[in-house]
Design a protein around this motif. Structure first.
Motif: not given
Length: 89
Positions: A1-27
């Motif tokens: 179902c596209l709605v479930d796939a969208d939610k999963a993709a959004q969850d993964e994006l939130a994790k990836a964005e948080a990791a990138a933000a932390k890496a940027a702060r650390d740098l």
């Protein structure tokens, strides 16, 4: 179902964005120079704008016919998944 796939993709994006933000702060902290945090914030905003514009275009290409909403949602999922890949080290 596209709605479930969208939610999963959004969850993964939130994790990836948080990791990138932390890496940027650390740098920025390690180098003592600002820049990475601000660049990440700009990139995050630009991606959201791009994704919306691109998926609005996809919807428009359906000429408001059957499948327009599904096409736009699939576009959103694809763009989000690509962004997650782009953010991974």
């Amino acid at each position: 179902c596209l709605v479930d796939a969208d939610k999963a993709a959004q969850d993964e994006l939130a994790k990836a964005e948080a990791a990138a933000a932390k890496a940027a702060r650390d740098l920025d902290a390690v180098t003592g120079r600002p820049g990475a945090v601000a660049a990440h914030a700009r990139s995050k905003r630009a991606f959201a704008e791009y994704r919306k514009a691109q998926c609005d275009f996809v919807r428009a290409m359906y000429a408001s016919g059957t499948g327009a909403d599904q096409g736009a949602l699939a576009c959103r999922i694809d763009a989000t998944r690509q962004r997650v890949r782009d953010l991974q080290p």
